[in-house]
Design a protein around this motif. Structure first.
Motif, PDB file in Angstrom:
ATOM      1  N   VAL A 224     -13.558  -2.568 140.188  1.00 18.27           N
ATOM      2  CA  VAL A 224     -13.038  -2.552 138.820  1.00 18.27           C
ATOM      3  C   VAL A 224     -13.946  -3.416 137.947  1.00 18.27           C
ATOM      4  O   VAL A 224     -14.693  -4.260 138.464  1.00 18.27           O
ATOM      5  N   PRO A 225     -13.930  -3.243 136.612  1.00 18.54           N
ATOM      6  CA  PRO A 225     -14.789  -4.043 135.733  1.00 18.54           C
ATOM      7  C   PRO A 225     -14.492  -5.537 135.840  1.00 18.54           C
ATOM      8  O   PRO A 225     -13.361  -5.947 136.071  1.00 18.54           O
ATOM      9  N   LYS A 226     -15.519  -6.340 135.658  1.00 16.64           N
ATOM     10  CA  LYS A 226     -15.362  -7.792 135.695  1.00 16.64           C
ATOM     11  C   LYS A 226     -14.691  -8.283 134.407  1.00 16.64           C
ATOM     12  O   LYS A 226     -14.755  -7.643 133.370  1.00 16.64           O
ATOM     13  N   ASP A 227     -14.060  -9.447 134.509  1.00 16.27           N
ATOM     14  CA  ASP A 227     -13.410 -10.037 133.339  1.00 16.27           C
ATOM     15  C   ASP A 227     -14.448 -10.420 132.287  1.00 16.27           C
ATOM     16  O   ASP A 227     -15.595 -10.762 132.617  1.00 16.27           O
ATOM     17  N   ASN A 228     -14.040 -10.371 131.020  1.00 10.94           N
ATOM     18  CA  ASN A 228     -14.883 -10.854 129.936  1.00 10.94           C
ATOM     19  C   ASN A 228     -13.993 -11.494 128.879  1.00 10.94           C
ATOM     20  O   ASN A 228     -12.813 -11.751 129.136  1.00 10.94           O
ATOM     21  N   GLU A 229     -14.515 -11.737 127.681  1.00  8.16           N
ATOM     22  CA  GLU A 229     -13.733 -12.426 126.657  1.00  8.16           C
ATOM     23  C   GLU A 229     -12.604 -11.576 126.102  1.00  8.16           C
ATOM     24  O   GLU A 229     -11.687 -12.088 125.449  1.00  8.16           O
ATOM     25  N   PHE A 230     -12.629 -10.257 126.358  1.00 13.11           N
ATOM     26  CA  PHE A 230     -11.628  -9.358 125.796  1.00 13.11           C
ATOM     27  C   PHE A 230     -10.517  -8.992 126.775  1.00 13.11           C
ATOM     28  O   PHE A 230      -9.429  -8.633 126.359  1.00 13.11           O
ATOM     29  N   TRP A 231     -10.782  -9.030 128.077  1.00 10.10           N
ATOM     30  CA  TRP A 231      -9.757  -8.637 129.038  1.00 10.10           C
ATOM     31  C   TRP A 231      -9.911  -9.383 130.363  1.00 10.10           C
ATOM     32  O   TRP A 231     -10.973  -9.909 130.685  1.00 10.10           O
ATOM     33  N   SER A 232      -8.812  -9.385 131.125  1.00 13.59           N
ATOM     34  CA  SER A 232      -8.798  -9.888 132.500  1.00 13.59           C
ATOM     35  C   SER A 232      -8.021  -8.898 133.357  1.00 13.59           C
ATOM     36  O   SER A 232      -6.987  -8.377 132.936  1.00 13.59           O
ATOM     37  N   ILE A 233      -8.521  -8.634 134.559  1.00 12.33           N
ATOM     38  CA  ILE A 233      -7.857  -7.758 135.525  1.00 12.33           C
ATOM     39  C   ILE A 233      -7.532  -8.612 136.746  1.00 12.33           C
ATOM     40  O   ILE A 233      -8.439  -9.125 137.408  1.00 12.33           O
ATOM     41  N   VAL A 234      -6.240  -8.791 137.045  1.00 13.33           N
ATOM     42  CA  VAL A 234      -5.827  -9.753 138.069  1.00 13.33           C
ATOM     43  C   VAL A 234      -4.711  -9.183 138.930  1.00 13.33           C
ATOM     44  O   VAL A 234      -4.028  -8.234 138.544  1.00 13.33           O
ATOM     45  N   HIS A 235      -4.542  -9.781 140.116  1.00 15.37           N
ATOM     46  CA  HIS A 235      -3.324  -9.586 140.889  1.00 15.37           C
ATOM     47  C   HIS A 235      -2.235 -10.470 140.291  1.00 15.37           C
ATOM     48  O   HIS A 235      -2.520 -11.472 139.629  1.00 15.37           O
ATOM     49  N   CYS A 236      -0.996 -10.122 140.555  1.00 15.53           N
ATOM     50  CA  CYS A 236       0.121 -10.885 140.006  1.00 15.53           C
ATOM     51  C   CYS A 236       0.070 -12.348 140.456  1.00 15.53           C
ATOM     52  O   CYS A 236       0.361 -13.257 139.675  1.00 15.53           O
ATOM     53  N   SER A 237      -0.332 -12.595 141.697  1.00 11.82           N
ATOM     54  CA  SER A 237      -0.393 -13.964 142.209  1.00 11.82           C
ATOM     55  C   SER A 237      -1.491 -14.784 141.543  1.00 11.82           C
ATOM     56  O   SER A 237      -1.480 -16.008 141.624  1.00 11.82           O
TER      57      SER A 237
END
Length: 294
Positions: A224-237
């Motif tokens: 998946v795309p890496k995080d940047n200043e506009f978004w973050s993609i994370v697991h709930c934990s």
């Protein structure tokens, strides 16, 4: 006979090469998410580890889910108590979740905990139906914070998740022969943000929105795309740590009065009627059919 033997040996070497090549491409397991006996950790396990690591500081955290903010159940009256902690959201069902299926409830709980730690004013809302160009767009959770607006999209999925920014749809690999697709969540949240900008009459160049895509811990984020200043993609934990880092690193932009005004503008998007929900489902269905035809 010698030709047959050499052919057999060659075939064995070829199979061994293919086996180790496939094995080498298998995604690495995140050992932080598993017990030593191979069982998947639940939210209760992560919470226990976190409190153990904090030691004496854990006593300052209060109950596991002592949440603040409004907009989740009943709208408050305009008063100086607008940002008072709401004691109703001590939901122990989230803690005692045996299957580790967190969903929107845990996402809301963790978000509110971060905001209570930060100490600045905020409002946390969920299930908003915001008018869009061709219908309504549904927002899972919206955090109105003095440091900016955080749009959270919950993906309670299992399997291996892969996708990129350009793709219209991402892939969910469940088994070797079972695979599903779902809307690109980054683009989905961009649509939510554009709808909010238009509804709240915020100019795009003056907007302070951050997108959070929150996946269940039951899935593996393979590509998946890496995080940047506009978004973050994370697991709930991971949400609590990543969101706290985001918020604490941002300066104060909005006053409490501005947060309150934005909240009251958005109250019309809460508790949507069945007619509005039907229009949203129809709009989503038409978008899906149009993309499949293209």
């Amino acid at each position: 006979m010698s030709f047959s033997l050499s052919t057999l040996l060659g075939l064995i070497l070829l199979l061994a090469l293919v086996f180790f090549k496939i094995k080498g491409k298998a995604p690495k397991k995140n050992h932080k998410m598993y017990h030593s006996d191979g069982r998947r950790k639940t939210f209760h396990d992560f919470e226990h580890e976190r409190r153990q690591g904090l030691g004496n500081k854990a006593r300052d955290m209060g109950k596991p889910f002592e949440l603040g903010g409004y907009g989740i159940t009943h709208a408050p009256n305009r008063s100086e108590n607008f940002f008072k902690l709401d004691p109703k959201f001590n939901d122990e069902r989230i803690v005692n979740d045996p299957r580790g299926i967190f969903g929107e409830a845990a996402m809301m709980a963790l978000t509110a905990r971060v905001c209570d730690t930060d100490k600045r004013k905020y409002v946390l809302m969920r299930n908003l139906y915001v008018p869009a160009r061709a219908g309504y767009t549904e927002i899972d959770a919206l955090l109105l914070h003095q440091s900016g607006f955080y749009v959270l999209e919950s993906k309670n999925l299992s399997g291996k998740i892969s996708g990129d920014l350009e793709s219209e749809r991402w892939n969910q690999h469940l088994t070797e022969h079972t695979e599903h697709t779902f809307h690109n969540p980054i683009r989905q949240n961009i649509g939510h943000i554009l709808a909010l900008e238009h509804f709240l009459k915020i100019r795009h160049e003056q907007a302070h929105f951050i997108s959070f895509i929150v996946f269940s811990d039951r899935c593996i984020l393979r590509k998946v795309p890496k995080d940047n200043e506009f978004w973050s993609i994370v697991h709930c934990s991971e949400l609590q740590d990543v969101l706290l880092k985001r918020i604490s690193g941002r300066k104060t932009i909005y006053t409490p009065k501005q947060i309150e005004d934005f909240y009251y503008k958005l109250t019309t998007c809460m508790n949507a009627s069945e007619e509005v929900k039907a229009k949203h489902r129809d709009y989503t269905h038409r978008k899906g059919v149009s993309r499949e035809q293209n």
